[in-house]
Scaffold this active site. Structure first.
Site, PDB file in Angstrom:
ATOM      1  N   ASP A 115      11.214   7.869   3.101  1.00 11.14           N
ATOM      2  CA  ASP A 115      10.622   8.275   4.383  1.00 11.14           C
ATOM      3  C   ASP A 115      10.060   7.122   5.242  1.00 11.14           C
ATOM      4  O   ASP A 115       9.547   7.299   6.320  1.00 11.14           O
ATOM      5  CB  ASP A 115       9.453   9.292   4.133  1.00 11.14           C
ATOM      6  CG  ASP A 115       8.170   8.557   3.231  1.00 11.14           C
ATOM      7  OD1 ASP A 115       8.568   7.193   3.193  1.00 11.14           O
ATOM      8  OD2 ASP A 115       7.150   9.213   3.203  1.00 11.14           O
TER       9      ASP A 115
ATOM     10  N   GLU B  15       2.504   5.389   4.461  1.00 12.06           N
ATOM     11  CA  GLU B  15       3.218   6.636   4.764  1.00 12.06           C
ATOM     12  C   GLU B  15       3.514   6.592   6.227  1.00 12.06           C
ATOM     13  O   GLU B  15       2.582   6.396   6.974  1.00 12.06           O
ATOM     14  CB  GLU B  15       2.699   7.972   4.190  1.00 12.06           C
ATOM     15  CG  GLU B  15       2.407   7.643   2.742  1.00 12.06           C
ATOM     16  CD  GLU B  15       3.790   8.134   1.950  1.00 12.06           C
ATOM     17  OE1 GLU B  15       4.823   7.677   2.351  1.00 12.06           O
ATOM     18  OE2 GLU B  15       3.913   8.615   0.762  1.00 12.06           O
TER      19      GLU B  15
END
Ligand code: GLP
Length: 260
Positions: free
Chosen positions: A135, A142
């Protein structure tokens, strides 16, 4: 940013060359250490050079990129233990010279601040090894991470926990929800960023990292601002790069004196 497309073994040698050149120039250098499968071949190569040509980590400092919160001190997947097993113990690196954010601290915020202070006291990180999540995360930053963030607590995405479940007996529930990670600002302050990525599952993240718009949605894109970033990828991870032909040409034409 320099993109080098080569086969896996060569990538590991190039990253190990960067570490070795640094240590020969500056034996007490600070090296940022990543976990995950991507840097494993680099650690193997460093261990080989330690054995065969005496590459020394005796005076070097090591700083972990990230750590899980709450894993017991003796848990094999605690990143401090992973790094000791995969690199520290194999290259004779004194344990006291490798530090990481304390995922077992009572006061997590203070532990993160203390970690930032310890990096600053070492004079900053000279070379930071990195992998990349599918990702686009680096460290455990993140999507949605502040591009200026420093070491702090993060919640892992379900995708990352699923990706990392293989280290926890394929049990996603055994993967901690929380982690501590150097921030994108912390990583950006290192002197040289060396990122490794292999496999088709990394192709989209690598394309975004190198060629996408800088965005918190793909945290690794922060590396586009770094004056000295090296991206080492195999053919599969490079398969979505729009300018792959140019990167190959530039590397083939690179003057020897430039190094990495
Ligand atoms: C974890 C680590 C990252 C690493 C990523 C990719 O999430 N915290 O530092 O880059 O995994 O791992 P792998 O190299 O195994 O694909």
């Amino acid at each position: 940013m320099e993109v080098i497309i080569a086969e896996g073994e060569r990538l590991a040698e190039l990253a190990a060359d960067a570490v070795e050149d640094l240590l020969r120039r500056k034996p007490d250098a600070a090296i940022g250490l990543a976990t995950g499968s991507s840097p494993l071949a680099v650690y193997d190569e460093l261990a080989r050079r330690h054995q065969e040509s005496g590459l020394s980590f005796e005076r070097a400092r090591g700083f972990l990129l990230d750590e899980y919160v709450g894993l017991p001190a003796d848990h094999p997947e605690r990143y401090r233990n992973v790094i000791a097993a995969e690199v520290g113990d194999r290259v004779g690196w004194p344990e006291t010279q490798i530090s990481g954010p304390d995922g077992l601290a009572d006061d997590i915020a203070e532990a993160c601040a203390a970690y930032e202070r310890s990096i600053a006291e070492a004079g900053g990180i000279d070379l930071q090894l990195l992998g990349i999540g599918t990702d686009g995360h680096i460290g455990f930053n993140e999507p949605g991470s502040s591009l200026a963030s420093r070491t702090r607590l993060k919640s892992l995405t379900l995708q990352t926990r699923q990706d990392n479940a293989r280290f926890f007996g394929d049990d996603v529930d055994a993967v901690p929800v929380h982690c501590l990670t150097q921030g994108l600002g912390t990583i950006s302050a290192a002197g040289h960023l060396v990122l490794l990525a292999t496999g088709r599952h990394k192709a989209e993240a690598v394309h975004q990292l190198v060629e996408g718009p800088v965005s918190a949605l793909w945290p690794a894109t922060i590396m586009q601002f770094h004056p000295h970033a090296t991206v080492l990828v195999d053919e599969a991870a490079a398969s979505r790069l729009q300018l792959a032909g140019y990167y190959r040409h530039a590397y083939a034409a690179k003057p020897d004196w430039q190094g990495l």
